[in-house]
Design an enzyme around this catalytic site. Structure first.
Site, PDB file in Angstrom:
ATOM      1  CG  ASN A  12      -1.699   1.234   1.440  1.00 36.52           C
ATOM      2  OD1 ASN A  12      -1.789   2.070   0.542  1.00 36.52           O
ATOM      3  ND2 ASN A  12      -2.289   1.387   2.622  1.00 36.52           N
ATOM      4  CE  LYS A  14       0.070   3.378   4.812  1.00 39.45           C
ATOM      5  NZ  LYS A  14      -0.064   3.510   6.244  1.00 39.45           N
ATOM      6  CG  HIS A 101      -5.848   1.525   5.366  1.00 39.61           C
ATOM      7  ND1 HIS A 101      -5.456   2.468   6.274  1.00 39.61           N
ATOM      8  CD2 HIS A 101      -4.784   0.724   5.161  1.00 39.61           C
ATOM      9  CE1 HIS A 101      -4.173   2.246   6.594  1.00 39.61           C
ATOM     10  NE2 HIS A 101      -3.752   1.190   5.935  1.00 39.61           N
ATOM     11  CD  GLU A 103      -3.160   5.296   6.939  1.00 41.33           C
ATOM     12  OE1 GLU A 103      -3.204   5.448   5.713  1.00 41.33           O
ATOM     13  OE2 GLU A 103      -2.169   4.817   7.531  1.00 41.33           O
ATOM     14  CD  GLU A 173      -3.476  -3.010   7.386  1.00 48.57           C
ATOM     15  OE1 GLU A 173      -2.330  -3.139   6.938  1.00 48.57           O
ATOM     16  OE2 GLU A 173      -4.180  -2.029   7.155  1.00 48.57           O
ATOM     17  N   GLY A 179       2.338   1.924  10.893  1.00 48.33           N
ATOM     18  CA  GLY A 179       3.234   3.066  10.770  1.00 48.33           C
ATOM     19  C   GLY A 179       3.921   3.457  12.067  1.00 48.33           C
ATOM     20  CB  SER A 219       5.302  -1.987  12.017  1.00 49.42           C
ATOM     21  OG  SER A 219       4.841  -0.668  12.245  1.00 49.42           O
TER      22      SER A 219
HETATM   23  C1  PEP Z   1      -0.800  -0.062   6.206  1.00 48.74           C
HETATM   24  O1  PEP Z   1      -0.952   1.142   6.139  1.00 48.74           O
HETATM   25  O2  PEP Z   1      -1.649  -0.834   5.726  1.00 48.74           O
HETATM   26  C2  PEP Z   1       0.407  -0.572   6.864  1.00 48.74           C
HETATM   27  C3  PEP Z   1       0.439  -1.837   7.181  1.00 48.74           C
HETATM   28  O3  PEP Z   1       1.387   0.344   7.113  1.00 48.74           O
HETATM   29  P1  PEP Z   1       2.827   0.034   7.757  1.00 48.74           P
HETATM   30  O4  PEP Z   1       3.356  -1.230   7.136  1.00 48.74           O
HETATM   31  O5  PEP Z   1       3.656   1.219   7.435  1.00 48.74           O
HETATM   32  O6  PEP Z   1       2.605  -0.135   9.238  1.00 48.74           O
END
Ligand code: PEP
Length: 257
Positions: A12, A14, A101, A103, A173, A179, A219
Site C-alpha cells: 500500500n 498510500k 483501511h 486511515e 491490521e 506506521g 509495521s
Molecule cells: C498499512 O498502512 O496498511 C500498513 C500496514 O502500514 P505500515 O506497514 O507502514 O505499518
C-alpha cells in the site's frame, strides 16, 4: 492443511510518489522479482488512483503482479464530484481494492454500510477486495480486541453471500501497529488470525475458511516478515512503509513460505 494459493503480499503506497518515482519503483520491483522466476507468488501493488493505469501496463507481462486501488466510491456512478468508482478502477486495469483501511475509517468516518457497498461494487467488477479490520490500542489494552474485530466483520463483510465472500481477502491490521514500528507479536498475530478464520468458518463453513486469505498488516518489514508469514493462519502481508523500498519489499515477498 495450509492452502498455498492463499498467499499474497500487497504493498500500500498510500499518498506517496509522483508519477516518475512510482514508475521507477515499479520497474525496480519488476526487475527484482524477474530474478526470482521460480517463485510462484501473488503480489498486489496499490498506488494512488492516478498511477493505476500506467503501472498496470508496466506490470502486465508478469502475471504475478496485480495493481490495485486504496479505496473506491460506495456509489456506482453519477454526480459525486471527486469520487472514483470500482468500474473506473477496473477500466484502467486495477485488480484489487483496499476497503476500510484504518486511515479511511478514522479520517473519513467510513461506516459499515459504506464499506459493505464498496465491497459489493468491487466484487461486481470481478476485482478482489482487501477488507481491513483491526483494533485501536485502547481496545487492545482493555482486552476488547476480539469483540471489535468480530463487529467489524459481522456488521459489514459477513453480509456478503457465500459466492461473493469467497473472492474476498481479509487484512488484519491492528491500528496501534500501523506506521508505528510496533508489530504484533507472532502469538498476538496468530491468535487473531485463527479467531478470524474461526469466524469465517462459523459463518461460511470450514472449506471457505480454509481457502480465505488473511493478511497481516502493521509495521511488517523484511526483518519480521519470515516469522509472521510462517504462522499457520497468516497468509502474507499488507505492507505500508516497507513497500516503498524495493529491496525491503522484495525481501518481504521472498519471506512467503
Ligand atoms: C498499512 O498502512 O496498511 C500498513 C500496514 O502500514 P505500515 O506497514 O507502514 O505499518
Amino acid at each position: 492443511m495450509r492452502n498455498l494459493d492463499r498467499k499474497l503480499v500487497a504493498g500500500n503506497w498510500k499518498m506517496n510518489l509522483l508519477r516518475q518515482d512510482a514508475q521507477w519503483l515499479m520497474a525496480e520491483i519488476i526487475g527484482m522479482l524477474a530474478d526470482e522466476e521460480s517463485r510462484d507468488v501473488r503480489v498486489a501493488i496499490i498506488p494512488s488512483f492516478v498511477h493505476i493505469g500506467a503501472l498496470a501496463q508496466q506490470a502486465s507481462a508478469d502475471k504475478r503482479f496485480g495493481i490495485g486501488a486504496q479505496n473506491c466510491s460506495d456509489k456506482i456512478s453519477g454526480a459525486y464530484t471527486g469520487e472514483v468508482s470500482a468500474s473506473m478502477i477496473n477500466s484502467v486495469g486495477g485488480k484489487y481494492i483496499i476497503i476500510g483501511h484504518s486511515e479511511r475509517r478514522a479520517y473519513f468516518n467510513e461506516s459499515n454500510e459504506q464499506l459493505l457497498n464498496k465491497t459489493k461494487l468491487t466484487l461486481s467488477e470481478k476485482l478482489t477486495p482487501i477488507f481491513c479490520c483491526g483494533e485501536l490500542l485502547a481496545d487492545r489494552n482493555s482486552e476488547n480486541y476480539f469483540e471489535i474485530v468480530k463487529q467489524q466483520l459481522t456488521n459489514s463483510l459477513f453480509e456478503l453471500s457465500v459466492d461473493d465472500f469467497k473472492n474476498t481477502v481479509i487484512a488484519y491490521e491492528p491500528v496501534w501497529a500501523i506506521g508505528t514500528g510496533l508489530t504484533a507479536s507472532p502469538d498476538q498475530a496468530q491468535e487473531m488470525h485463527a479467531f478470524i478464520r474461526k469466524l469465517v468458518a462459523d459463518k461460511y463453513g470450514a472449506d471457505i475458511a480454509d481457502q480465505t486469505t488473511i493478511l497481516y498488516g502493521g509495521s511488517c518489514n523484511e526483518k519480521n516478515a519470515k516469522e509472521l508469514f510462517s504462522l499457520p493462519d497468516v497468509d502474507g502481508g499488507l505492507i505500508g512503509g516497507a513497500a516503498l523500498k524495493s529491496r525491503s519489499f522484495i525481501e518481504i515477498i521472498k519471506a512467503l513460505p
